[in-house]
Design an enzyme around this catalytic site. Structure first.
Site, PDB file in Angstrom:
ATOM      1  N   LYS A 197      57.081  33.457 -20.625  1.00 11.18           N
ATOM      2  CA  LYS A 197      57.501  33.705 -19.236  1.00 11.18           C
ATOM      3  C   LYS A 197      56.420  33.166 -18.323  1.00 11.18           C
ATOM      4  O   LYS A 197      55.344  33.748 -18.193  1.00 11.18           O
ATOM      5  CB  LYS A 197      57.688  35.199 -18.952  1.00 11.18           C
ATOM      6  CG  LYS A 197      58.372  35.397 -17.605  1.00 11.18           C
ATOM      7  CD  LYS A 197      58.074  36.699 -16.925  1.00 11.18           C
ATOM      8  CE  LYS A 197      56.828  36.713 -16.105  1.00 11.18           C
ATOM      9  NZ  LYS A 197      56.800  35.806 -14.933  1.00 11.18           N
ATOM     10  N   GLU A 238      37.263  40.482  -7.694  1.00  9.59           N
ATOM     11  CA  GLU A 238      37.718  39.088  -7.763  1.00  9.59           C
ATOM     12  C   GLU A 238      38.445  38.739  -6.462  1.00  9.59           C
ATOM     13  O   GLU A 238      39.350  39.460  -6.046  1.00  9.59           O
ATOM     14  CB  GLU A 238      38.672  38.927  -8.961  1.00  9.59           C
ATOM     15  CG  GLU A 238      39.053  37.488  -9.210  1.00  9.59           C
ATOM     16  CD  GLU A 238      39.970  37.311 -10.428  1.00  9.59           C
ATOM     17  OE1 GLU A 238      40.941  38.082 -10.554  1.00  9.59           O
ATOM     18  OE2 GLU A 238      39.713  36.398 -11.235  1.00  9.59           O
TER      19      GLU A 238
HETATM   20  P1  NAD Z   1      49.227  38.380 -12.401  1.00 13.20           P
HETATM   21  O1  NAD Z   1      48.565  39.314 -13.320  1.00 13.20           O
HETATM   22  O2  NAD Z   1      49.734  38.886 -11.105  1.00 13.20           O
HETATM   23  O3  NAD Z   1      50.486  37.684 -13.108  1.00 13.20           O
HETATM   24  C1  NAD Z   1      50.367  37.017 -14.344  1.00 13.20           C
HETATM   25  C2  NAD Z   1      51.722  36.994 -15.018  1.00 13.20           C
HETATM   26  O4  NAD Z   1      52.102  38.337 -15.340  1.00 13.20           O
HETATM   27  C3  NAD Z   1      52.847  36.419 -14.182  1.00 13.20           C
HETATM   28  O5  NAD Z   1      53.708  35.649 -15.002  1.00 13.20           O
HETATM   29  C4  NAD Z   1      53.571  37.665 -13.687  1.00 13.20           C
HETATM   30  O6  NAD Z   1      54.935  37.449 -13.380  1.00 13.20           O
HETATM   31  C5  NAD Z   1      53.427  38.574 -14.888  1.00 13.20           C
HETATM   32  N1  NAD Z   1      53.570  40.013 -14.626  1.00 13.20           N
HETATM   33  C6  NAD Z   1      53.385  40.683 -13.465  1.00 13.20           C
HETATM   34  N2  NAD Z   1      53.611  42.007 -13.645  1.00 13.20           N
HETATM   35  C7  NAD Z   1      53.945  42.171 -14.941  1.00 13.20           C
HETATM   36  C8  NAD Z   1      54.288  43.296 -15.745  1.00 13.20           C
HETATM   37  N3  NAD Z   1      54.325  44.532 -15.236  1.00 13.20           N
HETATM   38  N4  NAD Z   1      54.545  43.103 -17.053  1.00 13.20           N
HETATM   39  C9  NAD Z   1      54.487  41.864 -17.599  1.00 13.20           C
HETATM   40  N5  NAD Z   1      54.193  40.753 -16.877  1.00 13.20           N
HETATM   41  C10 NAD Z   1      53.928  40.908 -15.571  1.00 13.20           C
HETATM   42  O7  NAD Z   1      48.206  37.162 -12.190  1.00 13.20           O
HETATM   43  P2  NAD Z   1      48.376  35.910 -11.242  1.00 13.20           P
HETATM   44  O8  NAD Z   1      48.239  36.365  -9.831  1.00 13.20           O
HETATM   45  O9  NAD Z   1      49.576  35.128 -11.638  1.00 13.20           O
HETATM   46  O10 NAD Z   1      47.093  35.030 -11.681  1.00 13.20           O
HETATM   47  C11 NAD Z   1      45.821  35.242 -11.195  1.00 13.20           C
HETATM   48  C12 NAD Z   1      45.000  36.065 -12.165  1.00 13.20           C
HETATM   49  O11 NAD Z   1      44.967  35.423 -13.436  1.00 13.20           O
HETATM   50  C13 NAD Z   1      43.540  36.181 -11.752  1.00 13.20           C
HETATM   51  O12 NAD Z   1      43.107  37.498 -11.955  1.00 13.20           O
HETATM   52  C14 NAD Z   1      42.828  35.222 -12.697  1.00 13.20           C
HETATM   53  O13 NAD Z   1      41.461  35.516 -12.904  1.00 13.20           O
HETATM   54  C15 NAD Z   1      43.635  35.370 -13.927  1.00 13.20           C
HETATM   55  N6  NAD Z   1      43.457  34.213 -14.809  1.00 13.20           N
HETATM   56  C16 NAD Z   1      42.706  34.373 -15.935  1.00 13.20           C
HETATM   57  C17 NAD Z   1      42.494  33.289 -16.786  1.00 13.20           C
HETATM   58  C18 NAD Z   1      41.670  33.426 -18.029  1.00 13.20           C
HETATM   59  O14 NAD Z   1      41.697  32.512 -18.850  1.00 13.20           O
HETATM   60  N7  NAD Z   1      40.935  34.512 -18.221  1.00 13.20           N
HETATM   61  C19 NAD Z   1      43.075  32.050 -16.486  1.00 13.20           C
HETATM   62  C20 NAD Z   1      43.847  31.932 -15.326  1.00 13.20           C
HETATM   63  C21 NAD Z   1      44.044  33.026 -14.503  1.00 13.20           C
END
Ligand code: NAD
Length: 470
Positions: free
Chosen positions: A152, A358
């Site tokens: 997803k 962050e």
């Molecule tokens: P997010 O956590 O809001 O969303 C990530 C994914 O999770 C999306 O596909 C979203 O639709 C899904 N999601 C949201 N709620 C959910 C739930 N309850 N259950 C299952 N899935 C759900 O993150 P974002 O805003 O898309 O991305 C930014 C974040 O990602 C930042 O915190 C960044 O540091 C992190 N990030 C980490 C890495 C790494 O390698 N450590 C790499 C890229 C981004």
């Protein structure tokens, strides 16, 4: 789907329903046996073809990535797409290296050997900041290991994941091995993370959502792997090359408009260099070209959404109340896109929100340190542990920093570069497990011990510990 630079609609996208998640998991389950049973050479051939097709589709992938994320086209052309192609290529090779460590007679009466088997059906959930790379980092090692996948992508940025899946089909990946469900996190993501029919859940995104995903997977005792948020320290010792540190800080902080989990976010600088460092970074920040991400001259595109820009701006606006001094930036730019000037905040308190949380935008905060112990202490004063860098010409300081800074990656005299052969993954609130490299292949494999009797005896020696014949 909206272009974050223009506010225009890029594409209309069907949203999956939880019932579609059931169908996708069933399809992955049905395809698993044959894919896991294919020879490593057969899997490798398909993945190598995928790397070739992805390379040929470079222009399409760049156009989609730029229009859905607003990232500068130079970054997509030189980093996102070639990095993804190289990663696919790496896992095409890695698919043929599923080795056990040894096969031997450890007990004297048995031959023991190790089998590495695909974990099974893998559920993958990815974020919006590097949509193609994040999909590749998760899907490719899973496919190389013989797993089938349901992914997803983030609801804001599904395009390149869908293109990757189409290219995989074209490369000869059997139907059902690579499934995509589009839709929102709260329903489709949650349904996938907590699905009883998968064997593993792998997630990249925020720490808060990652923990929810882990709880959902724990309901079924499923294996998880989490790549979460970061707040990388950027430590400049007093013997550092100041010019290199200034340039490194600008590139490390502003890559992908600061929407990078490993971005340099906390500059921790030796007191003697601090004023010159702040002045130098401030000067380069003020010259950065912010604008149309399709223009190759653009350095910084928009933030992903207006809501995200409001979050970033709110944190910057609160910083002076906690002692921070905005040296440059702190300004939103008018227009349909959510643009925000590169922002440097100096003299921040260790307890302040901008230092601890962050921000995920083009914002660097800075503090000074007194001695090496203080530098390492400040670097480690965070819940996160994804990445860090140390800037020094002293080999002992460099070694101490790499040993004592608590993070999944420590760069010396650089910040950001990654490479397919080496792992990426965090400690602490940044998650656990690895993406990229042979280490990530291990995430998708189960180790099985096979122990075969070589005596042929019915009456085995060890039986007497359980019963004696009467
Ligand atoms: P997010 O956590 O809001 O969303 C990530 C994914 O999770 C999306 O596909 C979203 O639709 C899904 N999601 C949201 N709620 C959910 C739930 N309850 N259950 C299952 N899935 C759900 O993150 P974002 O805003 O898309 O991305 C930014 C974040 O990602 C930042 O915190 C960044 O540091 C992190 N990030 C980490 C890495 C790494 O390698 N450590 C790499 C890229 C981004």
């Amino acid at each position: 789907m909206i272009n974050p630079a223009t506010g225009e609609t890029v594409a209309d996208m069907a949203l999956a329903q939880p019932g579609d998640v059931d169908a996708a998991v069933a399809s992955a389950r049905a395809a698993l046996r044959d894919w896991a049973g294919a020879t490593p050479a057969e899997r490798s051939a398909v993945l190598a073809k995928l790397a070739k097709l992805a390379d040929e589709a470079t222009d399409v992938l760049i156009a989609e990535e730029v229009s859905q994320t607003g990232k500068p086209v130079r970054l997509a052309r030189e980093f996102d797409v070639p990095g993804s192609v190289d990663n696919i290529d790496f896992f095409a090779g890695a698919a043929r290296h599923l080795e056990g460590k040894a096969s031997a007679e450890y007990s004297g009466d048995h031959t023991s050997s190790i089998r590495r088997e695909a974990v099974g059906v893998v559920a993958t959930i990815t974020p919006w900041n590097y949509p193609l790379q994040m999909a590749v980092w998760k899907v490719l090692p899973a496919l190389a290991a013989g797993c089938s996948v349901v992914i997803k992508p983030a609801e804001l940025t599904p395009l390149t994941t869908l293109t990757l899946a189409r290219l995989a089909t074209e490369a000869g990946l059997p139907d059902g091995v690579f499934n995509v469900v589009t839709g929102a996190g709260g329903d489709v993501g949650a349904a996938l993370a907590g699905h009883p029919g998968v064997d593993m859940v792998t997630f990249t995104g925020s720490t808060a959502v990652g923990r929810r995903v882990m709880l959902a997977a724990a309901e079924h005792g499923h294996r998880t792997q989490l790549e979460l948020g970061g707040k990388a320290p950027f430590v400049v010792f007093d013997d550092a090359d100041l010019d290199a540190a200034i340039q490194g800080a600008v590139a490390g902080a502003l890559i992908n408009t600061g929407q990078d989990c490993t971005a340099a976010t906390r500059a921790i600088v030796a007191r003697d260099l601090y004023d010159d460092f702040v002045a130098g970074v401030g000067e380069v920040f003020s010259k950065v070209a912010v604008g149309d991400p399709h223009d190759p001259e653009t350095d910084l595109g928009p933030l992903i959404t207006a809501a995200h820009r409001n979050k970033v701006a709110g944190m910057v606006e609160r910083a002076p109340g906690e002692g921070g001094r905005v040296v440059t930036g702190g300004v939103a730019i008018d227009g349909p896109g959510s643009f925000y000037r590169p922002t440097l905040i100096a003299d921040v308190a260790e307890s302040s929100e901008v230092y601890r949380e962050e921000i995920f935008g083009p914002v660097l905060v800075a503090r000074s340190f007194t001695d090496d112990d203080d530098a390492i202490r400040q670097a480690n004063d965070t819940q996160y542990g994804l990445a860090a860098s140390a800037w020094t010409r002293d080999v002992y300081r460099a070694q101490r920093a790499s040993r004592e800074i608590h993070a999944g990656c420590v760069w010396i005299n650089d910040h950001i570069p990654i490479i397919s052969e080496m792992p990426h993954g965090g400690f602490g609130a940044s998650g656990f497990g690895k993406d990229m490299s042979q280490y990530s292949l291990e995430e998708y494999l189960s180790i099985k011990h096979v122990m075969s009797d070589i005596t042929g005896a019915a009456d085995k020696d060890w039986h007497r510990t359980v019963f004696t014949k009467r």
